[in-house]
Design an enzyme around this catalytic site. Structure first.
Site, short mmCIF file in Angstrom:
data_model
loop_
_atom_site.label_atom_id
_atom_site.label_comp_id
_atom_site.label_asym_id
_atom_site.label_seq_id
_atom_site.Cartn_x
_atom_site.Cartn_y
_atom_site.Cartn_z
N TYR A 1 -29.63 29.99 -7.20
CA TYR A 1 -28.32 30.06 -7.86
C TYR A 1 -28.13 28.96 -8.89
O TYR A 1 -28.67 27.87 -8.72
CB TYR A 1 -27.20 29.97 -6.82
CG TYR A 1 -27.14 31.11 -5.85
CD1 TYR A 1 -27.90 32.26 -6.02
CD2 TYR A 1 -26.31 31.04 -4.73
CE1 TYR A 1 -27.83 33.31 -5.10
CE2 TYR A 1 -26.22 32.09 -3.82
CZ TYR A 1 -26.99 33.21 -4.01
OH TYR A 1 -26.92 34.25 -3.10
N GLY B 1 -17.73 43.61 -8.21
CA GLY B 1 -16.46 43.79 -8.92
C GLY B 1 -16.07 45.22 -9.18
O GLY B 1 -14.93 45.50 -9.58
N GLY C 1 -11.73 47.76 -9.56
CA GLY C 1 -11.23 48.66 -10.60
C GLY C 1 -11.29 48.09 -12.00
O GLY C 1 -10.92 48.77 -12.96
N LYS C 2 -11.80 46.86 -12.14
CA LYS C 2 -11.75 46.25 -13.47
C LYS C 2 -12.73 46.85 -14.46
O LYS C 2 -12.59 46.63 -15.67
CB LYS C 2 -11.96 44.74 -13.37
CG LYS C 2 -13.33 44.29 -12.88
CD LYS C 2 -13.35 42.77 -12.77
CE LYS C 2 -14.66 42.24 -12.22
NZ LYS C 2 -14.62 40.77 -12.04
#
Length: 347
Positions: free
Chosen positions: A53, A241, A245-246
């Site tokens: 990461y 995500g 709904g984005k």
């Protein structure tokens, strides 16, 4: 916040785990510190990271940066002993990480020592194998995965070497418990058998992707989890995500992961659109926040030890942690089951 025992260890983890893979790219050090402060204040005691990461995007330049940020927070806050800290050793295929070599005794030791230095600690509570050397059906490989191409003797020998090395690290006090990630039922059972036969550390958890759009864990791995006390650490519970709904109707909000990682690791395809629409309609019908509904569903599963959330804004992290207080009604669960039957796996 509820807490669960991690496998058969004496480690207790919060049902919400704070994911960290955006820290160092999408999130600054100050923002990451703010997230950790807030999460701990809400009862979260479990952080998950990895040497790989941040991943938004993955790059040689940012390799290890997330662990460094966690290390500076530990130094500033003095809260290392309050946190169950999990990290992972990267598998093969990343040239900037140990030349892309497979996971083995030497690479594990190199990785652990480097992670401990970056994290400014002398032990990890949970150390996980990020993905198996032999390959995995995860990461959108379900449609091409072919176990018959694997070398059976090599696979067994690799697992034995990995487990023996982890056992030595436990004895040395560098690791408290061990876990798997992106693993299969066969792999998990092989680790468990070898641990029983040879007195080696027992696998405490499996960190696999799990969400309303991708529920392979419901089958063989759920049975393993139940009988062997190996809980799921669910990653991507919001399908990167999608389930908020984005990304509806082709939207790509500025600064979102889709503007950085393109197709969201193979998730952002037309196949998922009708399923996402259906789940959003359930949330709307019952007055639920879509993200909280998706997370609450993962939390409701009997095999779940913890759900790993990830956020780039404080508004998102507040919403996500708030899902711990959301209980889905029987009507909502029945409607989710009906949509799953119609769209069993869209990712």
């Amino acid at each position: 916040m509820q807490y669960k025992r991690l496998g058969r260890t004496d480690i207790s983890v919060s049902e919400i785990c704070l994911g960290t893979m955006t820290w160092g790219t999408q999130n600054s050090e100050a923002e990451a510190h703010e997230q950790m402060d807030y999460a701990v204040g809400k009862g979260v005691n479990f952080f998950d990271t990895a040497e790989l990461y941040p991943t938004t995007p993955v790059s040689p330049e940012t390799y290890g940066r997330t662990e460094e940020i966690i290390g500076t927070w530990f130094k500033k806050s003095g809260k290392r002993k309050d946190i169950v800290l999990a990290s992972k050793v990267a598998g093969s295929g990343r040239p900037h990480i140990r030349g892309g070599r497979d996971i083995g005794a030497e690479t594990i030791r190199e990785a652990v020592d480097a992670s401990l230095k970056r994290l400014q600690t002398d032990y990890l509570d949970l150390y996980q194998i990020h993905w198996p050397n032999r390959g995995t059906f995860h990461f959108r490989n379900s449609w091409t995965f072919d176990a018959s191409a694997q070398d059976r003797e090599k696979a067994r020998a690799e697992i034995a070497e990995i487990l023996e090395t982890l056992g030595a690290l436990v004895k040395e006090g560098k690791v408290r418990a061990v876990g798997l990630s992106n693993e299969s039922a066969w792999g998990a059972l092989k680790y468990l058998r070898l641990s029983e036969e040879n007195g080696l550390p027992r696998v405490a958890s499996i960190q696999n992707e799990y969400n309303l759009l991708y529920r392979q864990f419901d089958l063989d791995l759920a049975e393993v989890a139940h009988h062997e006390d190996v809980g799921l650490l669910a990653y991507s519970p919001l399908a990167a995500g999608l389930l908020t709904g984005k990304y509806r109707n082709g939207a790509r909000p500025a600064g979102s992961r889709a503007t950085i990682n393109g197709d969201l690791g193979g998730r952002l395809t037309p196949m998922q659109e009708p399923a996402v629409k259906a789940y959003l309609e359930i949330a709307g019908k019952h007055g639920l926040d879509p993200a909280q509904m998706a997370l609450a569903f993962c939390l409701s599963r009997p095999f779940t030890a913890s759900v790993i959330i990830g956020a780039t804004t404080m508004e998102q992290i507040k919403t996500d942690i708030g899902s711990a207080d959301v209980k889905l009604s029987d009507d909502v669960m029945q409607e989710i089951a009906a949509i799953h039957r119609q769209y069993p796996m869209t990712l």
